[in-house]
Design an enzyme around this catalytic site. Structure first.
Site, PDB file in Angstrom:
ATOM      1  N   ASP A  24       0.899  -1.139   0.048  1.00  0.00           N
ATOM      2  CA  ASP A  24      -0.085   0.178   0.111  1.00  0.00           C
ATOM      3  C   ASP A  24       0.882   1.192   0.105  1.00  0.00           C
ATOM      4  OD1 ASP A  24      -2.859   0.934   0.674  1.00  0.00           O
ATOM      5  OD2 ASP A  24      -1.508   2.312   1.680  1.00  0.00           O
TER       6      ASP A  24
ATOM      7  N   ASN B  14      -2.657  12.949  -3.460  1.00  0.00           N
ATOM      8  CA  ASN B  14      -3.670  13.349  -4.407  1.00  0.00           C
ATOM      9  C   ASN B  14      -4.081  14.926  -3.893  1.00  0.00           C
ATOM     10  OD1 ASN B  14      -4.047  11.682  -6.311  1.00  0.00           O
ATOM     11  ND2 ASN B  14      -5.248  10.162  -4.860  1.00  0.00           N
TER      12      ASN B  14
ATOM     13  N   HIS C 239      -4.732  14.864  -8.559  1.00  0.00           N
ATOM     14  CA  HIS C 239      -4.932  13.612  -9.172  1.00  0.00           C
ATOM     15  C   HIS C 239      -4.090  13.116 -10.299  1.00  0.00           C
ATOM     16  CE1 HIS C 239      -8.132  12.643  -6.447  1.00  0.00           C
ATOM     17  NE2 HIS C 239      -8.764  13.775  -6.675  1.00  0.00           N
TER      18      HIS C 239
ATOM     19  N   ASP D 232      -1.847   9.936 -10.234  1.00  0.00           N
ATOM     20  CA  ASP D 232      -1.717   8.782 -11.322  1.00  0.00           C
ATOM     21  C   ASP D 232      -0.421   8.592 -11.820  1.00  0.00           C
ATOM     22  OD1 ASP D 232      -4.635   8.688 -11.296  1.00  0.00           O
ATOM     23  OD2 ASP D 232      -4.796   9.960 -13.113  1.00  0.00           O
TER      24      ASP D 232
ATOM     25  N   GLU E 194      -4.880   2.552  -4.292  1.00  0.00           N
ATOM     26  CA  GLU E 194      -3.190   2.483  -3.958  1.00  0.00           C
ATOM     27  C   GLU E 194      -2.748   0.991  -3.624  1.00  0.00           C
ATOM     28  OE1 GLU E 194      -4.421   4.402  -0.159  1.00  0.00           O
ATOM     29  OE2 GLU E 194      -5.256   4.180  -2.328  1.00  0.00           O
TER      30      GLU E 194
END
Length: 362
Positions: A240, A248, A253, A257, A283
């Site tokens: 994770d 973010n 965002h 990405d 994630e």
């Protein structure tokens, strides 16, 4: 260079070609034997037997080489042209010894062409046609010059002209069929490509290109089954990315990405088949690692986490990404959901212990 249409045969296709060649050779032998009985074949029965024994030996050699290639996993389709060429040579040899009615034998060449229409390319067909027409002409020239027996030149060359016209007409039709085959092959290839793309969309995560959760669980179930049978030691790792929501919120965002894509690329660099990675959602990532011992899995995951810490992101010099991971070894008789749950618990403990670390089961 013209692309070959034939892309190799499967076993059934090879069997069909073998049957067609066998029936054609058998029919040719029968016609020549009847010509011998009726006095049209200019050989003694003993010489006839030896001649056709040699021709059948040639058939056997070509067929045996093709079988050996098929057995070794090679492209037996490349033997199609030699089979057709040898069949044509056999016809020409028998025509050389016929004292009359040799056109009845050469008609078999149209069947040879028909077999080739659906199995070889355009230039191969043209070479075969030239061999049939040119070889027949050479046979007639040899018979005309040697005066071995009565030779009606006008009738024989008229037969050759009729044969040539039939071959030309056959080739016009054959080339059209080859063109249709080429278009069909192109469309089939496009359909197969579309099917592969649809399958990839179904099993892969669109953003990272890694396997998605559903397919990952199928692969994990399969891997656990193989581990139970003793094929290997299976390490399951839940990873994770730390504070991903903060990334973010702070950087946007699009940057989030980029982080996911970069991490997926990092995983691909480090994992070699049969090891694999999947994005389980958000994630969270799953690593399925067939290994020989626990330390091998631990060192691999630690290298991945260490390299992630060193990753830089253009335009975001202050962005540092870390990850937490839980590693569990699949136990005897343990199902995929069970080992995954243990890896998930270890991941939770790693995050509770301060993140940016790997925890493994005892």
């Amino acid at each position: 260079m013209q692309q070959r249409i034939s892309r190799g045969y499967d076993k059934q296709e090879f069997q069909r070609l073998s049957l067609a060649a066998l029936l054609g050779a058998g029919a040719h032998t029968l016609v020549c034997w009847l010509a011998l009985q009726w006095g049209f074949f200019a050989l003694s029965p003993e010489a006839f037997f030896l001649t056709f024994l040699a021709l059948w030996f040639g058939h056997l050699v070509v067929w045996s080489l093709a079988c050996l290639t098929l057995r070794n996993g090679g492209d037996v389709g490349r033997f199609t042209e030699p089979v057709l060429v040898w069949s044509t040579v056999a016809l020409l040899v028998s025509a050389l010894f016929l004292s009359d009615h040799r056109l009845l034998v050469m008609v078999f060449f149209l069947a040879v062409l028909q077999i080739g229409v659906f199995r070889v390319g355009r230039w191969q067909l043209l070479r075969l046609a030239l061999l049939g027409v040119g070889g027949y002409a050479l046979v007639l020239l040899e018979l005309q010059s040697s005066a071995r027996y009565a030779f009606n030149a006008m009738v024989e060359w008229q037969h050759w002209l009729l044969f040539t016209l039939a071959v030309v007409l056959m080739m016009l039709l054959a080339l059209e069929i080859v063109g249709i085959r080429r278009r069909i092959d192109g469309r089939n290839e496009a359909l197969q490509q579309m099917a592969r793309q649809v399958r990839d969309l179904a099993i892969r995560d669109e953003l990272t290109g890694l396997y998605g959760r559903r397919h990952a669980m199928e692969l994990l179930t399969k891997a656990c089954g193989q581990a139970r049978r003793g094929a290997y030691l299976l390490a399951v790792v839940f990873v994770d990315l730390d504070h991903f929501k903060t990334i973010n919120d702070r950087y946007g965002h699009l940057t989030g990405d980029r982080v996911l894509i970069r991490f997926a690329d990092l995983l691909r660099r480090h994992l070699q088949p049969p090891a694999l990675a999947a994005r389980m959602g958000g994630e969270e990532f799953l690593l399925i690692l067939p290994v020989s011992h626990r330390q091998q899995a631990r060192e691999l995951v630690e290298r991945i986490l260490a390299e992630l810490r060193e990753e830089g992101f253009e335009g975001q010099p202050d962005l540092s990404v870390t990850a937490s991971a839980g590693l569990a070894l699949a136990g005897a008789g343990e199902e995929a959901e069970q080992v995954l749950a243990r890896a998930d618990r270890l991941l939770y403990q790693a995050k509770q212990a301060g993140r940016d670390r790997l925890l493994e089961d005892a």
